[in-house]
Design a protein around this motif. Sequence first.
Motif, PDB file in Angstrom:
ATOM      1  N   THR A  15     -60.707  -9.850 -43.738  1.00  0.00           N
ATOM      2  CA  THR A  15     -61.791 -10.253 -42.845  1.00  0.00           C
ATOM      3  C   THR A  15     -62.728 -11.225 -43.546  1.00  0.00           C
ATOM      4  O   THR A  15     -63.287 -10.904 -44.590  1.00  0.00           O
ATOM      5  CB  THR A  15     -62.601  -9.025 -42.375  1.00  0.00           C
ATOM      6  N   PRO A  16     -62.905 -12.413 -42.985  1.00  0.00           N
ATOM      7  CA  PRO A  16     -63.818 -13.386 -43.595  1.00  0.00           C
ATOM      8  C   PRO A  16     -65.265 -12.875 -43.585  1.00  0.00           C
ATOM      9  O   PRO A  16     -65.677 -12.176 -42.662  1.00  0.00           O
ATOM     10  CB  PRO A  16     -63.685 -14.622 -42.698  1.00  0.00           C
ATOM     11  N   GLN A  17     -66.020 -13.236 -44.604  1.00  0.00           N
ATOM     12  CA  GLN A  17     -67.428 -12.869 -44.715  1.00  0.00           C
ATOM     13  C   GLN A  17     -68.269 -14.145 -44.748  1.00  0.00           C
ATOM     14  O   GLN A  17     -67.836 -15.160 -45.306  1.00  0.00           O
ATOM     15  CB  GLN A  17     -67.680 -12.076 -46.003  1.00  0.00           C
ATOM     16  N   PHE A  18     -69.445 -14.073 -44.160  1.00  0.00           N
ATOM     17  CA  PHE A  18     -70.338 -15.220 -44.142  1.00  0.00           C
ATOM     18  C   PHE A  18     -71.736 -14.778 -44.546  1.00  0.00           C
ATOM     19  O   PHE A  18     -72.120 -13.622 -44.357  1.00  0.00           O
ATOM     20  CB  PHE A  18     -70.382 -15.843 -42.736  1.00  0.00           C
ATOM     21  N   GLN A  19     -72.468 -15.709 -45.090  1.00  0.00           N
ATOM     22  CA  GLN A  19     -73.870 -15.469 -45.415  1.00  0.00           C
ATOM     23  C   GLN A  19     -74.702 -16.309 -44.453  1.00  0.00           C
ATOM     24  O   GLN A  19     -74.474 -17.510 -44.320  1.00  0.00           O
ATOM     25  CB  GLN A  19     -74.154 -15.866 -46.863  1.00  0.00           C
ATOM     26  N   ILE A  20     -75.618 -15.641 -43.772  1.00  0.00           N
ATOM     27  CA  ILE A  20     -76.451 -16.294 -42.773  1.00  0.00           C
ATOM     28  C   ILE A  20     -77.898 -16.200 -43.220  1.00  0.00           C
ATOM     29  O   ILE A  20     -78.380 -15.121 -43.560  1.00  0.00           O
ATOM     30  CB  ILE A  20     -76.293 -15.618 -41.397  1.00  0.00           C
ATOM     31  N   HIS A  21     -78.567 -17.334 -43.235  1.00  0.00           N
ATOM     32  CA  HIS A  21     -79.985 -17.364 -43.570  1.00  0.00           C
ATOM     33  C   HIS A  21     -80.763 -17.497 -42.263  1.00  0.00           C
ATOM     34  O   HIS A  21     -80.522 -18.418 -41.483  1.00  0.00           O
ATOM     35  CB  HIS A  21     -80.298 -18.548 -44.484  1.00  0.00           C
ATOM     36  N   LEU A  22     -81.661 -16.559 -42.037  1.00  0.00           N
ATOM     37  CA  LEU A  22     -82.507 -16.582 -40.850  1.00  0.00           C
ATOM     38  C   LEU A  22     -83.941 -16.887 -41.269  1.00  0.00           C
ATOM     39  O   LEU A  22     -84.387 -16.477 -42.338  1.00  0.00           O
ATOM     40  CB  LEU A  22     -82.490 -15.232 -40.131  1.00  0.00           C
ATOM     41  N   HIS A  23     -84.642 -17.566 -40.414  1.00  0.00           N
ATOM     42  CA  HIS A  23     -86.065 -17.834 -40.613  1.00  0.00           C
ATOM     43  C   HIS A  23     -86.800 -17.112 -39.485  1.00  0.00           C
ATOM     44  O   HIS A  23     -86.492 -17.324 -38.308  1.00  0.00           O
ATOM     45  CB  HIS A  23     -86.335 -19.338 -40.566  1.00  0.00           C
ATOM     46  N   ILE A  24     -87.738 -16.256 -39.852  1.00  0.00           N
ATOM     47  CA  ILE A  24     -88.480 -15.470 -38.873  1.00  0.00           C
ATOM     48  C   ILE A  24     -89.939 -15.897 -38.905  1.00  0.00           C
ATOM     49  O   ILE A  24     -90.561 -15.936 -39.966  1.00  0.00           O
ATOM     50  CB  ILE A  24     -88.357 -13.956 -39.161  1.00  0.00           C
ATOM     51  N   ILE A  25     -90.468 -16.212 -37.731  1.00  0.00           N
ATOM     52  CA  ILE A  25     -91.875 -16.591 -37.584  1.00  0.00           C
ATOM     53  C   ILE A  25     -92.584 -15.471 -36.844  1.00  0.00           C
ATOM     54  O   ILE A  25     -92.138 -15.049 -35.775  1.00  0.00           O
ATOM     55  CB  ILE A  25     -92.018 -17.920 -36.811  1.00  0.00           C
ATOM     56  N   ASN A  26     -93.672 -14.988 -37.414  1.00  0.00           N
ATOM     57  CA  ASN A  26     -94.487 -13.943 -36.790  1.00  0.00           C
ATOM     58  C   ASN A  26     -95.714 -14.595 -36.154  1.00  0.00           C
ATOM     59  O   ASN A  26     -96.656 -14.950 -36.855  1.00  0.00           O
ATOM     60  CB  ASN A  26     -94.915 -12.913 -37.839  1.00  0.00           C
ATOM     61  N   PRO A  27     -95.742 -14.755 -34.827  1.00  0.00           N
ATOM     62  CA  PRO A  27     -96.864 -15.415 -34.162  1.00  0.00           C
ATOM     63  C   PRO A  27     -98.004 -14.450 -33.794  1.00  0.00           C
ATOM     64  O   PRO A  27     -98.821 -14.759 -32.939  1.00  0.00           O
ATOM     65  CB  PRO A  27     -96.215 -15.989 -32.898  1.00  0.00           C
ATOM     66  N   ASN A  28     -98.055 -13.295 -34.433  1.00  0.00           N
ATOM     67  CA  ASN A  28     -99.027 -12.259 -34.077  1.00  0.00           C
ATOM     68  C   ASN A  28    -100.072 -12.059 -35.158  1.00  0.00           C
ATOM     69  O   ASN A  28     -99.884 -12.450 -36.305  1.00  0.00           O
ATOM     70  CB  ASN A  28     -98.286 -10.947 -33.804  1.00  0.00           C
ATOM     71  N   ARG A  29    -101.146 -11.383 -34.791  1.00  0.00           N
ATOM     72  CA  ARG A  29    -102.250 -11.166 -35.725  1.00  0.00           C
ATOM     73  C   ARG A  29    -102.041  -9.974 -36.653  1.00  0.00           C
ATOM     74  O   ARG A  29    -102.860  -9.716 -37.517  1.00  0.00           O
ATOM     75  CB  ARG A  29    -103.566 -11.027 -34.970  1.00  0.00           C
ATOM     76  N   ALA A  30    -100.950  -9.252 -36.479  1.00  0.00           N
ATOM     77  CA  ALA A  30    -100.638  -8.120 -37.350  1.00  0.00           C
ATOM     78  C   ALA A  30     -99.385  -8.445 -38.164  1.00  0.00           C
ATOM     79  O   ALA A  30     -98.479  -9.115 -37.674  1.00  0.00           O
ATOM     80  CB  ALA A  30    -100.402  -6.865 -36.517  1.00  0.00           C
ATOM     81  N   PRO A  31     -99.322  -7.979 -39.424  1.00  0.00           N
ATOM     82  CA  PRO A  31     -98.113  -8.210 -40.226  1.00  0.00           C
ATOM     83  C   PRO A  31     -96.895  -7.555 -39.593  1.00  0.00           C
ATOM     84  O   PRO A  31     -97.007  -6.565 -38.873  1.00  0.00           O
ATOM     85  CB  PRO A  31     -98.428  -7.550 -41.567  1.00  0.00           C
ATOM     86  N   LEU A  32     -95.740  -8.115 -39.853  1.00  0.00           N
ATOM     87  CA  LEU A  32     -94.479  -7.599 -39.340  1.00  0.00           C
ATOM     88  C   LEU A  32     -93.730  -6.974 -40.516  1.00  0.00           C
ATOM     89  O   LEU A  32     -93.152  -7.673 -41.342  1.00  0.00           O
ATOM     90  CB  LEU A  32     -93.677  -8.738 -38.707  1.00  0.00           C
ATOM     91  N   ASP A  33     -93.800  -5.643 -40.617  1.00  0.00           N
ATOM     92  CA  ASP A  33     -93.159  -4.912 -41.707  1.00  0.00           C
ATOM     93  C   ASP A  33     -91.812  -4.407 -41.204  1.00  0.00           C
ATOM     94  O   ASP A  33     -91.699  -3.292 -40.693  1.00  0.00           O
ATOM     95  CB  ASP A  33     -94.044  -3.755 -42.162  1.00  0.00           C
TER      96      ASP A  33
END
Length: 158
Positions: free
Chosen positions: A45-63
């Motif tokens: 089974t082939p494996q891939f590495q995916i880089h995601l960019h996440i933007i938090n548009p809110n006033r509270a941290p995203l843990d």
Amino acid sequence: MKKIYIPLLFLFLLLISGCATLQPGYESPVVSITSFKAIPSQGLTPQFQIHLHIINPNRAPLDLKGISYTIFLEGHKIMMGVSNTLPLIEAYGEGDVVLNASVDLFSSIKFFTDLMRNQKKHQISYSLVAKLDAGALHPLIRTAKKGQISLRQPLQDQ
């Protein structure tokens, strides 16, 4: 009489803590794919590495506690994966996540079979569906991104 007040007080505190997790004006984080590459795999089974960019548009941290995601091409589930090693994304901040994904072999074969049948196709539709878990006291955050991969031009988002 005291026996009645204790359960009522507990119920009241539970109700208040439940309402505290609801955030008026909350916006879903924006998730985008920034990089995609093949990595060495152990097995067929082939494996891939995916880089995601996440933007938090809110006033509270995203843990984030975890993420699960699926990538579709032309409606075929091509890849899926999960991760629980995620950064804290500050309020109004951004963060990058690196994920390892495995390919759904049978669905991929069906996708390539469909692609070969329609060789005059100039673009392929894709969608990324992600479920972000910010912990037990917060609702699951579901996000989706759709677009077209042009076989002749650079990537176009919708």
